[in-house]
Design a protein around this motif. Structure first.
Motif, mmCIF file in Angstrom:
data_model
loop_
_atom_site.group_PDB
_atom_site.id
_atom_site.type_symbol
_atom_site.label_atom_id
_atom_site.label_comp_id
_atom_site.label_asym_id
_atom_site.label_seq_id
_atom_site.Cartn_x
_atom_site.Cartn_y
_atom_site.Cartn_z
ATOM 1 N N MET A 1 -9.644 -115.502 32.184
ATOM 2 C CA MET A 1 -8.952 -114.485 31.885
ATOM 3 C C MET A 1 -7.549 -114.326 32.033
ATOM 4 O O MET A 1 -7.454 -114.195 33.404
ATOM 5 N N THR A 2 -7.499 -113.948 31.126
ATOM 6 C CA THR A 2 -5.434 -113.882 32.299
ATOM 7 C C THR A 2 -5.781 -111.753 32.599
ATOM 8 O O THR A 2 -6.550 -111.758 31.908
ATOM 9 N N LEU A 3 -4.810 -111.842 32.621
ATOM 10 C CA LEU A 3 -4.190 -110.134 32.638
ATOM 11 C C LEU A 3 -4.429 -109.337 31.875
ATOM 12 O O LEU A 3 -4.846 -108.690 32.063
ATOM 13 N N SER A 4 -4.101 -110.214 30.671
ATOM 14 C CA SER A 4 -4.405 -109.387 29.098
ATOM 15 C C SER A 4 -4.976 -109.021 29.470
ATOM 16 O O SER A 4 -5.730 -107.751 27.994
ATOM 17 N N LEU A 182 9.750 -96.824 40.762
ATOM 18 C CA LEU A 182 9.469 -95.683 40.184
ATOM 19 C C LEU A 182 8.755 -96.021 39.061
ATOM 20 O O LEU A 182 8.667 -94.935 38.314
ATOM 21 N N GLU A 183 9.463 -97.278 38.403
ATOM 22 C CA GLU A 183 8.651 -97.684 36.796
ATOM 23 C C GLU A 183 6.885 -97.715 37.675
ATOM 24 O O GLU A 183 5.894 -97.425 36.737
ATOM 25 N N TYR A 184 6.538 -98.412 39.298
ATOM 26 C CA TYR A 184 5.064 -98.495 38.885
ATOM 27 C C TYR A 184 4.726 -96.940 39.351
ATOM 28 O O TYR A 184 3.191 -96.380 39.263
ATOM 29 N N ARG A 303 5.764 -103.320 46.911
ATOM 30 C CA ARG A 303 6.543 -103.887 47.082
ATOM 31 C C ARG A 303 6.724 -105.263 46.107
ATOM 32 O O ARG A 303 8.269 -106.453 45.472
ATOM 33 N N SER A 304 5.559 -105.495 45.510
ATOM 34 C CA SER A 304 5.763 -106.614 44.260
ATOM 35 C C SER A 304 4.593 -105.979 43.551
ATOM 36 O O SER A 304 3.758 -105.782 42.953
ATOM 37 N N PRO A 305 5.463 -105.058 42.452
ATOM 38 C CA PRO A 305 4.886 -104.673 41.374
ATOM 39 C C PRO A 305 3.719 -105.072 40.107
ATOM 40 O O PRO A 305 4.864 -106.820 40.544
ATOM 41 N N LYS A 306 2.974 -104.983 39.999
ATOM 42 C CA LYS A 306 2.104 -105.844 38.488
ATOM 43 C C LYS A 306 1.599 -104.946 37.300
ATOM 44 O O LYS A 306 1.082 -103.937 37.602
ATOM 45 N N PHE A 307 2.856 -105.410 36.735
ATOM 46 C CA PHE A 307 2.380 -104.664 35.071
ATOM 47 C C PHE A 307 1.839 -106.402 34.370
ATOM 48 O O PHE A 307 1.890 -106.742 34.039
ATOM 49 N N ARG A 308 1.335 -104.847 33.406
ATOM 50 C CA ARG A 308 0.345 -106.164 32.108
ATOM 51 C C ARG A 308 1.186 -106.544 31.206
ATOM 52 O O ARG A 308 2.621 -106.635 31.341
ATOM 53 N N PRO A 309 1.092 -108.227 30.574
ATOM 54 C CA PRO A 309 1.719 -108.563 29.686
ATOM 55 C C PRO A 309 1.902 -108.110 28.939
ATOM 56 O O PRO A 309 1.423 -106.982 27.908
ATOM 57 N N HIS A 311 3.901 -104.987 28.957
ATOM 58 C CA HIS A 311 4.216 -103.661 29.798
ATOM 59 C C HIS A 311 5.654 -103.081 29.361
ATOM 60 O O HIS A 311 6.534 -103.905 29.212
ATOM 61 N N ARG A 312 5.908 -101.778 28.490
ATOM 62 C CA ARG A 312 7.802 -102.128 27.716
ATOM 63 C C ARG A 312 7.907 -101.053 29.762
ATOM 64 O O ARG A 312 7.871 -100.377 30.079
ATOM 65 N N ARG A 313 9.227 -101.206 30.334
ATOM 66 C CA ARG A 313 9.460 -100.669 31.097
ATOM 67 C C ARG A 313 10.428 -99.285 30.762
ATOM 68 O O ARG A 313 10.561 -99.103 29.185
#
Length: 324
Positions: A1-4, A182-184, A303-309, A311-313
């Motif tokens: 299963m992928t992150l998305s 800030l993005e997170y 430290r290591s932001p995680k965004f889903r595939p 993701h529009r910043r």
């Protein structure tokens, strides 16, 4: 299963202490508001070289196992009552190492840990479990300070409600790590329907030998440039549906951040960290970790932001003016 293909995942590291009990409240509240699944992890602390077959050590570990099992059963029941999908895990070893191992395997979007807010020489030399997790985590970490006997407030006065975030403070120095934070923070604000306060700190200027303030006009110009960049960020956040404002303060960064969090009654501080290591880090630390040690409200370290595939910043280089 992928992150998305899956929903958000949270990992709560608990040891049954007062600090982890408060952290559990936040983990449950976030999991519910985010629609996230929750892993409940308790690590039985076992020093390296401990002979687990020795009768005394067996009794010690058996008692720890009973306590951990009881706590995890209770936490899972609380999660199920809130409609949260949760599963439990028990590991044995050094807590920070075991938490990082589980995080690497389960790939959570956020780790939630408690901290006792330990200070003094032992803390400087040895650090804390929370800080070790932050330095090595593959995702952001929410550190929640637990109350000590001396700090516990009578009649629950002033205690924050984990399920009701109103204001998130985000220090911004325009470095890559602070913009990632800030993005997170924007992502957290969207999920929790809360507002952001962007804070930039202008550090004290040095005086000339005659005690005049050199280049005052230049400093005012720099301040105006930062205000424009912060205004651009607020505009980008507003366009993404995130309520926000900005403020510029003068002073030492750590003191200004902690003072602002207190006077604004911030429910959460979100900060980026470079994850520095080595001798200089041991002696001087970082602004982020000093805030972590002294803040009375939870601190979310990115430290290591995680965004889903896909993701529009919200925050990008195109959001910023370049006149500073």
């Amino acid at each position: 299963m992928t992150l998305s293909d899956r929903g958000p995942r949270l990992l709560l590291a608990t040891d049954g202490s007062r600090g982890s009990a408060v952290a559990a409240d936040y983990a449950l509240a976030l999991a519910r508001s985010w629609g996230a699944s929750l892993t409940l992890l308790n690590v039985l602390e076992c020093p390296p070289g401990l002979d687990s077959q020795h009768p005394v050590n067996q009794l010690y570990l058996t008692e720890l196992m009973k306590q951990a099992t009881s706590e995890l059963v209770s936490l899972k029941a609380r999660a199920v009552d809130r409609g949260i999908s949760a599963h439990t895990r028990i590991a044995t070893g050094i807590p920070s190492e075991e938490v990082l191992s589980v995080a690497t395997g389960e790939d959570p979007d956020l780790i939630v840990v408690g901290t006792r807010g330990k200070t003094g020489l032992a803390h400087v030399l040895l650090g804390s479990t929370a800080e070790r997790i932050i330095r090595g985590a593959p995702c952001p970490v929410l550190a929640v300070r637990g109350e000590t006997q001396d700090e516990e407030e009578p009649a629950e006065q002033g205690r924050r409600d984990p399920g009701h975030l109103e204001r998130i403070l985000v220090p911004v120095d325009f470095s890559d790590c602070s913009l990632d934070a800030l993005e997170y923070a924007a992502l957290v604000a969207q999920r929790s329907k809360t507002a952001l306060i962007l804070l930039h700190v202008l550090e004290p200027i040095s005086y000339a030998l005659d005690f005049t303030l050199p280049n005052r006009a230049k400093r005012e110009s720099i301040k105006a440039g930062y205000a424009k960049r912060l205004s651009d960020l607020v505009s980008a956040l507003t366009s993404a549906g995130v309520r926000s404002e900005f403020q510029i303060l003068g002073g030492l960064p750590t003191d200004s951040i902690l003072d602002k969090a207190r006077t604004q009654a911030a429910d959460l501080i979100v900060m980026g960290t470079h994850g520095r290591r080595g001798l200089s880090h041991t002696f001087f630390g970082s602004i982020a970790e000093t805030v972590l040690r002294k803040s009375s409200c939870p601190v979310l370290m990115v430290r290591s932001p995680k965004f889903r595939p896909g993701h529009r910043r919200v925050v990008s280089e195109g959001s910023l003016s370049t006149n500073v």
